[in-house]
Structures are given as C-alpha cells and as structure tokens.
Design an enzyme around this catalytic site. Structure first.
Site, PDB file in Angstrom:
ATOM      1  N   LYS B  78       0.850  -1.199   0.000  1.00 37.10           N
ATOM      2  CA  LYS B  78       0.000   0.000   0.000  1.00 37.10           C
ATOM      3  C   LYS B  78       0.883   1.245   0.000  1.00 37.10           C
ATOM      4  O   LYS B  78       1.909   1.284   0.696  1.00 37.10           O
ATOM      5  CB  LYS B  78      -0.894  -0.024   1.251  1.00 37.10           C
ATOM      6  CG  LYS B  78      -1.923   1.104   1.294  1.00 37.10           C
ATOM      7  CD  LYS B  78      -2.811   1.002   2.542  1.00 37.10           C
ATOM      8  CE  LYS B  78      -3.916   2.048   2.528  1.00 37.10           C
ATOM      9  NZ  LYS B  78      -4.778   1.965   3.736  1.00 37.10           N
ATOM     10  N   SER B 158      -9.853   2.180   2.725  1.00 38.15           N
ATOM     11  CA  SER B 158      -8.913   2.871   1.877  1.00 38.15           C
ATOM     12  C   SER B 158      -7.927   1.951   1.144  1.00 38.15           C
ATOM     13  O   SER B 158      -7.337   2.381   0.150  1.00 38.15           O
ATOM     14  CB  SER B 158      -8.122   3.879   2.705  1.00 38.15           C
ATOM     15  OG  SER B 158      -7.296   3.221   3.650  1.00 38.15           O
ATOM     16  N   SER B 182     -10.275  -0.004   7.018  1.00 42.52           N
ATOM     17  CA  SER B 182      -9.620   0.115   5.708  1.00 42.52           C
ATOM     18  C   SER B 182      -8.911  -1.133   5.200  1.00 42.52           C
ATOM     19  O   SER B 182      -8.465  -1.157   4.050  1.00 42.52           O
ATOM     20  CB  SER B 182      -8.607   1.264   5.720  1.00 42.52           C
ATOM     21  OG  SER B 182      -9.276   2.488   5.591  1.00 42.52           O
TER      22      SER B 182
END
Lengths: 95, 494
Positions: B78, B158, B182
C-alpha cells in the site's frame, strides 16, 4: 452546535488551509451535516468515565536518552521543494 | 503448474522453497499479470525492475540454502508505507514527489524475510475513504462486477488498490492499513481476507500517519493461512514505535487448523441494523451455524455503545489527522505553492493545492473539535465514549472467546454512488470501526455471494493480542463457506 461562515473562515485560518470564498458556504453545509450527526454523542452518560488515553494496557516505554540516528542533512533535505546548502528555504519571516 | 499466479502465498512459498519454480519465474508471471491489469488502476507505482532484482537476489539466497520465510514471494505494498528510494504518495498530490530516504519497519521486515516488491498500491488519500475514490491517482476498479452488468464497482477503501490487486491475482498478497475498517471493508467487498491486528502488534514507524491511536498495518490475502503467514512477518517489536507492544510474535500458522470445538462465539445483538439488506443478516446466521456445526458454542452478547462508535470515530480520527497532517507545510517535503511571498500564505496555499476535498474537510472538522471552547464538548466526550466501547468488549469477552459479525453493511457499490454524501460513505465502516476504537484484532473472511453475484464477508473480532484465535475461527468459516467464486478477468485484453 453548528458553525457559521465566520467560524469556517477562522478554522481554515487555524488549520493554515486557504479556502476560496466560494468554498466557504459548501464547507459550512458539509461541516454542519457532520457535526449534527456526531451530536448524538450527547445522549451518552459519560459521568465518571475516564477519557481513553491509551489504546492497549501498556505503560509508555522509556528508552535511554542517547542519540541513535542523525548527521544526515542531505537525506533530511532531499525532499525539500527548495533548499540551499542543506537548509530549508522559506520566505523571509523576520523583518 | 501452468500459471504461477494461481498459487496462494503458502503454495508459492512451498514451490519456491522446493525449487519447483524460481523466484524470477514467479515474479515475471506477476509482473505480466500486473501490467495486463492496468485498467483496474490498482497501482500508483509499478516497480518491475526492482522486483526482478529482488527476485534474482532471492534465487541466489535459495541456492545457498539461506531462504527467509517469504523468500522470493512477490507482494504489493500500500502506498502509505514509506519505501526507501521508491515514491510513496499516500494517495495524495501533496506527496506526489516524495521519495522516502528510509524504509518503514513493516516493509523492512518483509524484505528481511526475502519478499519481493511488485509496486505501490493505490488508496484513498491519506487513507481517508471507503471506496478508493478520494485518491489523487484516480479510483481503483473492483475486479468483481454484478451479474449481467458492466457497471464499475468500487474495491472498498482505503486499501482499495491492495484489495483489487489480491482479488485479481496480480500479486500473491498485499499490505494494507486499517484506521476504521480500511483493511476489512475492502477485503470483504472483493472476496479476499484481511486482518487488522491488535493496536501495537505491527510497528507504525514509517507508515504515513492518519490517526495515530487507531492506525494499524495488516495483511490482505486470498486465504486465511496466507494472512497468518504474512502477519507473522509484518509484526514485530520495534523500538522506533513507542506504542509497539513488547510481546513475542507467535507462529500464527501453527494453530490454524485446530478448529473451534469448545470455543464460545459471541453474537452481538446491536449489530443487527434496521434497513440492512436481508442477505447480510442471513449470511451472518449461516456463519454462526457453520461454527456451531464445528463444535463452537454460540452465545448472545451485548455491545450497548455500538451505535456511538462511528460518531466518536468521526471526532477522534479527524482530530488526530488535523495534528498529523500539520507537517505538510510546503517546506520540508511535498508540494509547495508557487509565487508566495509570505510564510503563512506559503503554508495555506501549499496545503490547499496539495490536499483533496475529503482531506480538507477532515482537517477542518479536526481543527474545530480541538479548538478552544470545543475540546471538552467534542474530543474529550468522544474519548470517554471510546472508553465505554472498549469496556463493552471487555465485558463481552468475559462470556465469549471471539465475536462474529457481518464485515460490511452491503456489497461493493458503483463508482460515484456515495461520493456526494460523506455520512453515507462513513456508514460503510459501521461494523468495523468499533474494533479500531477498542484496539482489538478483527478479520474479514469471504463467506458468500449476493443474489447478483458480489462477494460478502464476515468479521471475527478477538481479544487483544489473540490473533491466533481470530485466525483459527476465520479458517473454520473459510472451510465451511468454501468460497471458490472468482471474478471474470474482463480487465485483460482479449
């Protein structure tokens, strides 16, 4: 509680976030929508409840007071949009 | 095996270790898959050259008999994790040119274990979002589509780039971070597995900060076993993060198959939502039945302050974000506005140009609830409610060993469907956010499909630092659910 346009301008100033005049009203509306929603926390009886200060039961760790890293001015300033001789460059702040 | 991208992380590990495939061959297959999947927009930055160099080094270590736990396995990271020498944007324009001179502890742990980095995955800006639509680098598309439909769906957020990458098999596994859901929400809506470990289990050092008392890193994978393997390498005790907890990292894979016989599984009645699709409730019940059939005892529990978790979160998280994001000032790193002549103007313009709408909104909310005269009414009250939520869980865990809930209030929704209404977007995290407020571990595991063919997940919540039980329960659900559906590969050119 709700915010008015002056409060929105004041918070934006505190947050150092430029807010164009035409964005003030939509932002006022959005913030008030969120504030009205969080207002329901007022229903909760929080008398004698301590505010959470630590997520898991752990004493904050202490460490020896000694330098473990440093002496890398090039690395520190490498991402600066503007730097000179390993110093950050800002507009003049002292007359 | 004809297509190495079909491997789970565990299978790939065993194949590489057993020299059935080299890391270079495996990595090349994933690079090709990643490049063929560009229509998904799962990556902000692809690093194929670095991946191949790392794979070659892995093969050399394997030849010398020095293989690490994740030796030669290609992962996606990420873009919230700082990676030395590789641009790390946090999904924001303000960090568009940021090249960290250091490596986050979690990613360093992965490289030390021999893993290979394929690239940096797209995400909601500063991890603020549940759909990946707030990314400056454009939305990610969910590899899943509803039956008989070509409509673009969100991959959750997210960690939406990571969930899409795992679900589309363009990496073996990925890292995510979870502040209010997330990891678990994007995992649930893409038919993948994600675990948010206990606060303090993974070091936060080198992860771009959103809300420091809530942020935790965790793995996103295709199987529960893969999550156990990856978490074992991500977690560590780190002197660089003062909230990293001094507990040895257990072997999460070891007890994975030991079953749920005799375990008490709590079902919190407050997680039944009015107006939630009946499919969610039905799946939840099915999950309880699966566990019961495997010998678990189902107990009804109460978490009375559940409905206050999201409002408390939307005070605490923006408050912490407004402090954390004060560092973006156009001076030390990140975007700097041009043509400013005064320092305050430089700050104000750089920040206004660099941050997107959702981030600006949250900074203003956070600044307001922390400002003089409002701090007690909002922030302190929210932190008290947070104590009550943590207490709810404490009392519940006197009666049960783990808690079963739905993971999300619904399946993946169309791109654009919720972007004009912040609160309806925030409600995506209604089942996950309590866990962050209380600092507990939570796992999302795929459990079924909606009538129109979209994945749904269940969530398992555990006691602090009892990831082992959470994973074991998750594994039992995985076995019973036998979730083998996968999205069609529409993103690949014919």
């Amino acid at each position: 509680m709700s915010v008015d346009k002056d409060t929105v301008r004041r918070i934006a100033k505190l947050a150092r976030l430029a807010l164009e005049e035409e964005r003030v009203e939509p932002m006022e509306r959005e913030l008030n929508q969120i504030l009205a929603w969080v207002e329901q926390l007022g229903e909760v009886n929080v008398e004698d409840v301590p505010a959470m200060t630590s997520v898991v039961a752990q004493r904050l760790k202490m460490r020896e007071d000694k330098v473990t890293d440093g002496g890398q001015p090039e690395a520190v300033t490498a991402n600066a949009p503007l730097s000179e001789d390993n110093f950050f460059v800002v507009p003049k702040v002292v007359e | 095996m004809s297509d190495p991208t079909e491997f789970t992380l565990a299978e790939a590990r065993d194949a590489v270790r057993g020299k059935k495939i080299s890391s270079v061959e495996l990595t090349q297959a994933f690079i090709a898959a990643m490049q063929a999947a560009r229509p998904l927009n799962a990556f902000v930055t692809e690093t194929p050259d670095r991946a191949l160099a790392m794979a070659k080094a892995s093969d050399a270590r394997i030849a010398k008999g020095e293989a690490g736990k994740l030796e030669g396995l290609p992962l996606a990271i990420k873009d919230l994790f700082c990676t030395k020498g590789v641009r790390s944007t946090a999904g924001s324009n303000i960090l568009g040119n940021f090249i960290p001179p250091y490596e986050s502890t979690v990613t360093q742990n992965l490289w030390d274990a021999g893993a290979v980095m394929l690239g940096k995955t797209n995400m909601d800006e500063f991890a603020m979002g549940s759909s990946n639509e707030t990314s400056y680098y454009k939305p990610v598309l969910n590899p899943w589509r509803a039956k008989d439909s070509n409509a673009a769906l969100v991959p959750g957020g997210s960690s939406g780039g990571s969930s899409a990458a795992v679900a589309s098999r363009i990496c073996l596994a990925a890292t995510g971070t979870d502040t209010g859901g997330s990891i678990r929400q994007p995992a649930a809506v893409t038919g993948t597995v994600g675990i948010k470990p206990t606060y303090g289990r993974c070091s936060r050092w080198g992860i771009v900060a959103f809300a420091s008392s809530l942020d935790q890193a965790g793995p996103m994978t295709r199987t529960v076993r893969d999550a156990a393997i990856l978490l074992g390498s991500m977690a560590s005790v780190d002197p660089k993060d003062s909230t990293s907890v001094d507990l040895p990292v257990p072997d999460y894979e070891a007890g994975l198959e030991s079953g749920v016989k005799g375990l008490r599984i709590g079902i919190p009645k407050e997680y039944r939502l009015d107006g939630a699709p009946p499919e969610i409730d039905a799946l939840w019940q099915k999950g309880a039945e699966w566990l019961k059939a495997q010998g678990a005892e189902i107990v009804e529990i109460s978490l009375p302050h559940t409905k206050y978790a999201l409002p408390a979160y939307y005070i605490v998280a923006p408050a912490e974000a407004s402090s954390n994001l004060a560092r973006y000032d156009g001076v030390r790193f990140g975007h700097r506005a041009k043509g400013t002549h005064e320092i305050a103007e430089l700050y104000e313009k750089s920040r206004a140009e660099g941050f997107g709408a959702e981030v600006r909104r949250r900074i203003l909310i956070g600044t307001y609830v922390l400002s003089a005269g409002y701090y007690d009414a909002y922030y302190i009250r929210a932190q008290k409610v947070r104590s009550l939520i943590a207490r709810d869980f404490e009392q519940a865990f006197a009666k049960c060993d783990a808690i079963l809930t739905p993971a999300t209030p619904g399946p993946a929704f169309p791109v654009g469907a919720k972007s004009d209404d912040p609160i309806s977007m925030y409600l995506n995290d209604v089942f996950t956010v309590t866990v962050n407020l209380a600092g507990l571990p939570g796992l999302a595991v795929p459990a079924g499909l909606t009538a129109n063919g979209l994945p749904l997940g269940l969530q398992v919540i555990g006691k602090a630092f009892d990831e082992a039980t959470v994973l074991k329960v998750g594994r039992s659900i995985e076995v019973a659910a036998n979730f083998t559906s996968r999205p069609e590969t529409w993103w690949r050119a014919p």
